[in-house]
Design a protein around this motif. Sequence first.
Motif, PDB file in Angstrom:
ATOM      1  N   PHE A   1      36.616  27.849  50.480  1.00  0.00           N
ATOM      2  CA  PHE A   1      37.015  27.698  49.094  1.00  0.00           C
ATOM      3  C   PHE A   1      35.794  27.467  48.203  1.00  0.00           C
ATOM      4  O   PHE A   1      34.781  26.929  48.657  1.00  0.00           O
ATOM      5  CB  PHE A   1      37.997  26.527  48.932  1.00  0.00           C
ATOM      6  N   THR A   2      35.905  27.835  46.935  1.00  0.00           N
ATOM      7  CA  THR A   2      34.775  27.694  46.018  1.00  0.00           C
ATOM      8  C   THR A   2      34.367  26.239  45.793  1.00  0.00           C
ATOM      9  O   THR A   2      33.207  25.960  45.521  1.00  0.00           O
ATOM     10  CB  THR A   2      35.078  28.348  44.650  1.00  0.00           C
ATOM     11  N   ASP A   3      35.314  25.307  45.904  1.00  0.00           N
ATOM     12  CA  ASP A   3      34.978  23.889  45.707  1.00  0.00           C
ATOM     13  C   ASP A   3      34.484  23.224  46.992  1.00  0.00           C
ATOM     14  O   ASP A   3      34.140  22.057  47.009  1.00  0.00           O
ATOM     15  CB  ASP A   3      36.155  23.112  45.136  1.00  0.00           C
ATOM     16  N   GLY A   4      34.444  23.983  48.095  1.00  0.00           N
ATOM     17  CA  GLY A   4      33.918  23.463  49.349  1.00  0.00           C
ATOM     18  C   GLY A   4      34.840  22.520  50.092  1.00  0.00           C
ATOM     19  O   GLY A   4      34.396  21.767  50.952  1.00  0.00           O
ATOM     20  N   LEU A   5      36.149  22.551  49.791  1.00  0.00           N
ATOM     21  CA  LEU A   5      37.098  21.644  50.431  1.00  0.00           C
ATOM     22  C   LEU A   5      37.301  22.004  51.902  1.00  0.00           C
ATOM     23  O   LEU A   5      37.504  23.165  52.255  1.00  0.00           O
ATOM     24  CB  LEU A   5      38.450  21.688  49.721  1.00  0.00           C
ATOM     25  N   VAL A   6      37.238  20.961  52.741  1.00  0.00           N
ATOM     26  CA  VAL A   6      37.559  21.089  54.167  1.00  0.00           C
ATOM     27  C   VAL A   6      38.398  19.880  54.551  1.00  0.00           C
ATOM     28  O   VAL A   6      38.151  18.759  54.094  1.00  0.00           O
ATOM     29  CB  VAL A   6      36.284  21.136  55.050  1.00  0.00           C
ATOM     30  N   LEU A   7      39.390  20.103  55.402  1.00  0.00           N
ATOM     31  CA  LEU A   7      40.152  19.003  56.003  1.00  0.00           C
ATOM     32  C   LEU A   7      39.634  18.843  57.423  1.00  0.00           C
ATOM     33  O   LEU A   7      39.934  19.636  58.303  1.00  0.00           O
ATOM     34  CB  LEU A   7      41.645  19.311  56.021  1.00  0.00           C
ATOM     35  N   TRP A   8      38.779  17.827  57.629  1.00  0.00           N
ATOM     36  CA  TRP A   8      38.213  17.558  58.947  1.00  0.00           C
ATOM     37  C   TRP A   8      39.153  16.651  59.725  1.00  0.00           C
ATOM     38  O   TRP A   8      39.836  15.814  59.142  1.00  0.00           O
ATOM     39  CB  TRP A   8      36.867  16.844  58.817  1.00  0.00           C
ATOM     40  N   ASP A   9      39.120  16.746  61.052  1.00  0.00           N
ATOM     41  CA  ASP A   9      39.867  15.781  61.859  1.00  0.00           C
ATOM     42  C   ASP A   9      39.081  14.474  61.952  1.00  0.00           C
ATOM     43  O   ASP A   9      39.645  13.405  62.122  1.00  0.00           O
ATOM     44  CB  ASP A   9      40.230  16.325  63.239  1.00  0.00           C
ATOM     45  N   TYR A  10      37.770  14.548  61.822  1.00  0.00           N
ATOM     46  CA  TYR A  10      36.910  13.380  61.656  1.00  0.00           C
ATOM     47  C   TYR A  10      35.577  13.907  61.135  1.00  0.00           C
ATOM     48  O   TYR A  10      35.316  15.101  61.177  1.00  0.00           O
ATOM     49  CB  TYR A  10      36.734  12.594  62.961  1.00  0.00           C
ATOM     50  N   HIS A  11      34.771  13.001  60.636  1.00  0.00           N
ATOM     51  CA  HIS A  11      33.481  13.415  60.091  1.00  0.00           C
ATOM     52  C   HIS A  11      32.520  12.242  60.229  1.00  0.00           C
ATOM     53  O   HIS A  11      32.891  11.112  59.934  1.00  0.00           O
ATOM     54  CB  HIS A  11      33.637  13.813  58.629  1.00  0.00           C
ATOM     55  N   VAL A  12      31.305  12.500  60.670  1.00  0.00           N
ATOM     56  CA  VAL A  12      30.315  11.447  60.836  1.00  0.00           C
ATOM     57  C   VAL A  12      29.137  11.748  59.916  1.00  0.00           C
ATOM     58  O   VAL A  12      28.637  12.872  59.902  1.00  0.00           O
ATOM     59  CB  VAL A  12      29.819  11.350  62.295  1.00  0.00           C
ATOM     60  N   ILE A  13      28.734  10.746  59.157  1.00  0.00           N
ATOM     61  CA  ILE A  13      27.551  10.867  58.314  1.00  0.00           C
ATOM     62  C   ILE A  13      26.619   9.714  58.636  1.00  0.00           C
ATOM     63  O   ILE A  13      27.007   8.750  59.290  1.00  0.00           O
ATOM     64  CB  ILE A  13      27.901  10.885  56.807  1.00  0.00           C
ATOM     65  N   CYS A  14      25.403   9.810  58.167  1.00  0.00           N
ATOM     66  CA  CYS A  14      24.425   8.757  58.356  1.00  0.00           C
ATOM     67  C   CYS A  14      23.995   8.275  56.973  1.00  0.00           C
ATOM     68  O   CYS A  14      23.691   9.090  56.099  1.00  0.00           O
ATOM     69  CB  CYS A  14      23.236   9.329  59.124  1.00  0.00           C
ATOM     70  N   VAL A  15      24.013   6.979  56.770  1.00  0.00           N
ATOM     71  CA  VAL A  15      23.603   6.379  55.497  1.00  0.00           C
ATOM     72  C   VAL A  15      22.326   5.599  55.746  1.00  0.00           C
ATOM     73  O   VAL A  15      22.249   4.802  56.690  1.00  0.00           O
ATOM     74  CB  VAL A  15      24.704   5.467  54.930  1.00  0.00           C
ATOM     75  N   GLN A  16      21.333   5.831  54.909  1.00  0.00           N
ATOM     76  CA  GLN A  16      20.035   5.181  55.059  1.00  0.00           C
ATOM     77  C   GLN A  16      19.684   4.397  53.812  1.00  0.00           C
ATOM     78  O   GLN A  16      19.722   4.932  52.709  1.00  0.00           O
ATOM     79  CB  GLN A  16      18.947   6.229  55.315  1.00  0.00           C
ATOM     80  N   ARG A  17      19.326   3.131  54.009  1.00  0.00           N
ATOM     81  CA  ARG A  17      18.746   2.347  52.916  1.00  0.00           C
ATOM     82  C   ARG A  17      17.244   2.480  53.092  1.00  0.00           C
ATOM     83  O   ARG A  17      16.673   2.029  54.076  1.00  0.00           O
ATOM     84  CB  ARG A  17      19.150   0.882  52.991  1.00  0.00           C
ATOM     85  N   LYS A  18      16.614   3.123  52.122  1.00  0.00           N
ATOM     86  CA  LYS A  18      15.181   3.386  52.211  1.00  0.00           C
ATOM     87  C   LYS A  18      14.380   2.151  51.804  1.00  0.00           C
ATOM     88  O   LYS A  18      14.927   1.205  51.242  1.00  0.00           O
ATOM     89  CB  LYS A  18      14.836   4.594  51.343  1.00  0.00           C
ATOM     90  N   THR A  19      13.088   2.164  52.096  1.00  0.00           N
ATOM     91  CA  THR A  19      12.241   1.012  51.807  1.00  0.00           C
ATOM     92  C   THR A  19      12.188   0.701  50.308  1.00  0.00           C
ATOM     93  O   THR A  19      11.963  -0.439  49.923  1.00  0.00           O
ATOM     94  CB  THR A  19      10.807   1.229  52.338  1.00  0.00           C
ATOM     95  N   ASP A  20      12.423   1.704  49.457  1.00  0.00           N
ATOM     96  CA  ASP A  20      12.444   1.460  48.014  1.00  0.00           C
ATOM     97  C   ASP A  20      13.826   0.999  47.534  1.00  0.00           C
ATOM     98  O   ASP A  20      14.093   0.955  46.340  1.00  0.00           O
ATOM     99  CB  ASP A  20      12.003   2.700  47.250  1.00  0.00           C
ATOM    100  N   SER A  21      14.721   0.666  48.481  1.00  0.00           N
ATOM    101  CA  SER A  21      16.091   0.202  48.238  1.00  0.00           C
ATOM    102  C   SER A  21      17.063   1.284  47.801  1.00  0.00           C
ATOM    103  O   SER A  21      18.231   0.998  47.566  1.00  0.00           O
ATOM    104  CB  SER A  21      16.136  -0.959  47.230  1.00  0.00           C
ATOM    105  N   SER A  22      16.606   2.514  47.677  1.00  0.00           N
ATOM    106  CA  SER A  22      17.552   3.590  47.381  1.00  0.00           C
ATOM    107  C   SER A  22      18.378   3.853  48.642  1.00  0.00           C
ATOM    108  O   SER A  22      17.954   3.577  49.754  1.00  0.00           O
ATOM    109  CB  SER A  22      16.830   4.860  46.922  1.00  0.00           C
ATOM    110  N   ILE A  23      19.581   4.361  48.433  1.00  0.00           N
ATOM    111  CA  ILE A  23      20.500   4.608  49.543  1.00  0.00           C
ATOM    112  C   ILE A  23      20.862   6.081  49.535  1.00  0.00           C
ATOM    113  O   ILE A  23      21.309   6.613  48.513  1.00  0.00           O
ATOM    114  CB  ILE A  23      21.766   3.737  49.408  1.00  0.00           C
ATOM    115  N   VAL A  24      20.656   6.735  50.680  1.00  0.00           N
ATOM    116  CA  VAL A  24      20.927   8.168  50.781  1.00  0.00           C
ATOM    117  C   VAL A  24      21.868   8.453  51.945  1.00  0.00           C
ATOM    118  O   VAL A  24      21.959   7.681  52.894  1.00  0.00           O
ATOM    119  CB  VAL A  24      19.633   8.999  50.933  1.00  0.00           C
ATOM    120  N   VAL A  25      22.553   9.588  51.840  1.00  0.00           N
ATOM    121  CA  VAL A  25      23.477  10.043  52.871  1.00  0.00           C
ATOM    122  C   VAL A  25      22.921  11.309  53.498  1.00  0.00           C
ATOM    123  O   VAL A  25      22.526  12.242  52.801  1.00  0.00           O
ATOM    124  CB  VAL A  25      24.870  10.333  52.273  1.00  0.00           C
ATOM    125  N   TRP A  26      22.914  11.327  54.812  1.00  0.00           N
ATOM    126  CA  TRP A  26      22.523  12.495  55.597  1.00  0.00           C
ATOM    127  C   TRP A  26      23.815  13.094  56.154  1.00  0.00           C
ATOM    128  O   TRP A  26      24.477  12.475  56.987  1.00  0.00           O
ATOM    129  CB  TRP A  26      21.593  12.101  56.742  1.00  0.00           C
TER     130      TRP A  26
END
Length: 195
Positions: free
Chosen positions: A45-70
Amino acid sequence: MPTFFVRTYVQMGWLNLMDLTFISSSFPTTRSRHIALWHQKASKFTDGLVLWDYHVICVQRKTDSSIVVWDLDSALQFPSPLAFYVSETTRPWFQLFPEYQRFFRIVHASIFLRHFASDRRHMKEPDGTWQAQPPANDPIVAEDGTVHNLNEYMDIKAADAVENVDDGVINTVHSEKLGIIIKQDQLEKFFTHVT
C-alpha cells in the motif's frame, strides 16, 4: 530478525549494548494477534501499512541523550528519532478497533540477546512448508540452549501492562527475562524516563 543485526553491530563497535533497549512490539492480546504499522517496506500500500503478527525493533539512547529507533523493516530514515518513529509508524492519533490496540514488551538488549530464541516454527505452515523464505542467518538459540521461546515474548495481556513508568519499572527492564509490558501511550514516556 534484529537479533542478528544487533549482535553484528555490537561486535563491530557501532552500537554499545548498554545503550540499547529492545522493544518486542505489540503482540496484541485480543483475537486479531496482529499489529498495524505504517511505513513498512513489505507493504503493498502507498501508506506502507502492514499487519505483522509481531515486530521487534531496537531503541537506542545515544550518548547525547537523543533516542533513536532501529527498524530493519521501516521505510523511514534509519535510524529514526523516537518521536518521529512513533508518530509515523504507530500513528497514535489513528483510531483503531479494540482488537488492534497496541502494547509493547520492553526487554533490555543484553537480556534479550541472552534469552531470546526462535527456530522459526512460527514461519511454517501446518504441513511444514515455509510461509515465506526464511532469513539466511542461522536460527537464534538462547545462551542456555533453548531453541524457541518466541511464544513467551508474544504472550501479552492488557492486564499485565504497568500502570506507571517509574524507577521500579526501569529496574525490572534491566533484570527480568521478559521485561515489562506498557501501553502505546507510555512508549515515549518510558524512554525519556530512562537515564
